[in-house]
Design an enzyme around this catalytic site. Structure first.
Site, PDB file in Angstrom:
ATOM      1  N   ARG A 144       0.888  -1.179   0.000  1.00  0.00           N
ATOM      2  CA  ARG A 144       0.000   0.000   0.000  1.00  0.00           C
ATOM      3  C   ARG A 144       0.915   1.215   0.000  1.00  0.00           C
ATOM      4  O   ARG A 144       1.810   1.325   0.826  1.00  0.00           O
ATOM      5  CB  ARG A 144      -0.882  -0.026   1.253  1.00  0.00           C
ATOM      6  CG  ARG A 144      -1.703   1.233   1.497  1.00  0.00           C
ATOM      7  CD  ARG A 144      -2.772   1.419   0.422  1.00  0.00           C
ATOM      8  NE  ARG A 144      -3.735   2.430   0.780  1.00  0.00           N
ATOM      9  CZ  ARG A 144      -3.555   3.739   0.618  1.00  0.00           C
ATOM     10  NH1 ARG A 144      -2.431   4.209   0.136  1.00  0.00           N
ATOM     11  NH2 ARG A 144      -4.522   4.579   0.956  1.00  0.00           N
ATOM     12  N   GLU A 167     -11.058   5.063  -5.620  1.00  0.00           N
ATOM     13  CA  GLU A 167     -11.510   3.675  -5.580  1.00  0.00           C
ATOM     14  C   GLU A 167     -11.738   3.185  -7.016  1.00  0.00           C
ATOM     15  O   GLU A 167     -12.001   3.988  -7.917  1.00  0.00           O
ATOM     16  CB  GLU A 167     -12.809   3.567  -4.781  1.00  0.00           C
ATOM     17  CG  GLU A 167     -12.676   3.939  -3.324  1.00  0.00           C
ATOM     18  CD  GLU A 167     -11.812   2.969  -2.539  1.00  0.00           C
ATOM     19  OE1 GLU A 167     -11.847   1.751  -2.810  1.00  0.00           O
ATOM     20  OE2 GLU A 167     -11.085   3.429  -1.642  1.00  0.00           O
ATOM     21  N   ARG A 207      -1.132  -5.354   4.742  1.00  0.00           N
ATOM     22  CA  ARG A 207      -0.315  -4.892   3.620  1.00  0.00           C
ATOM     23  C   ARG A 207       0.892  -4.128   4.153  1.00  0.00           C
ATOM     24  O   ARG A 207       0.793  -3.437   5.165  1.00  0.00           O
ATOM     25  CB  ARG A 207      -1.119  -3.971   2.701  1.00  0.00           C
ATOM     26  CG  ARG A 207      -2.322  -4.629   2.077  1.00  0.00           C
ATOM     27  CD  ARG A 207      -3.154  -3.646   1.284  1.00  0.00           C
ATOM     28  NE  ARG A 207      -3.700  -2.606   2.152  1.00  0.00           N
ATOM     29  CZ  ARG A 207      -4.603  -1.716   1.789  1.00  0.00           C
ATOM     30  NH1 ARG A 207      -5.055  -1.704   0.555  1.00  0.00           N
ATOM     31  NH2 ARG A 207      -5.051  -0.818   2.636  1.00  0.00           N
TER      32      ARG A 207
END
Length: 158
Positions: free
Chosen positions: A49, A57, A91
Site C-alpha cells: 500500500r 476507488e 499490507r
C-alpha cells in the site's frame, strides 16, 4: 540473570516488527492506483500500500485511469520499496521507487492520487496543489470526492 535477559531479548527480537527496511521486487499486479502486488528475489509475494497517497476507488471516477497510469509506470518492472510499516489489512506500507523516482509522489503530481490527509508525506501536498491548479487527472472533475468520503457515501457499492 543473564539467561533471563538473553531470553527476553530473543523474544523481543522475534516479535518486534522492523519497519525501516528496503524491499526489491518485481511488480506482478496493479490492484488500484495506490496498491500493488510484487515478488521479491525469493519469489515471496508482497502486498504493498503506497504511503502518503490515496488514489480513487476502482469504481470511483478516475479509479481505472489511476490504475492504468500506475501500470504504465511500473507494471512488470523491478522496483525498490522503502517499507514504513504495515496496515490493518496486513499490507506493507511503503514508498515505491522506480529508477530512483518516487512513484507515490508521481501519482499525486500527475493528478491520479491525493496526498493522504491522515498520513501525509513531505512535499506531496505541494505537488497536489500544482496538479489541482493545472486540472490534471482527477482534478478535471469539478467535484472530486476524496476516496475515504466516497467509501462512506457508497458503502457496499465500491
Amino acid at each position: 540473570m543473564l539467561r533471563k535477559f538473553g531470553l527476553l531479548w530473543l523474544v523481543l527480537a522475534c516479535t518486534t516488527p522492523v519497519f525501516a527496511s528496503t524491499l526489491n521486487c518485481k511488480v506482478i499486479k496493479i490492484s488500484d492506483g495506490d496498491t500493488i502486488r510484487c515478488l521479491d528475489n525469493h519469489n515471496t509475494p508482497h502486498r504493498i500500500r503506497f504511503a502518503g497517497i490515496n488514489a480513487p476507488e476502482s469504481k470511483q471516477a478516475f479509479g481505472q485511469k489511476s490504475k492504468q497510469a500506475l501500470a504504465g509506470m511500473i507494471f512488470q518492472q523491478q522496483v525498490q520499496i522503502d517499507i514504513k510499516g504495515t496496515d490493518r489489512y496486513g499490507r506493507e506500507i511503503g514508498i515505491v521507487y522506480f529508477n530512483g523516482q518516487d512513484i507515490n509522489r508521481r501519482m499525486v503530481e500527475i493528478g491520479y492520487a491525493w496526498s493522504y490527509q491522515r498520513y501525509p508525506q513531505k512535499g506531496y501536498a505541494k505537488v497536489e496543489m500544482a496538479a489541482r491548479k493545472q486540472k490534471l487527472g482527477l482534478w478535471k472533475d469539478p467535484h472530486p470526492i476524496y476516496p475515504e468520503n466516497y467509501r462512506h457515501l457508497f458503502k457496499g457499492n465500491h
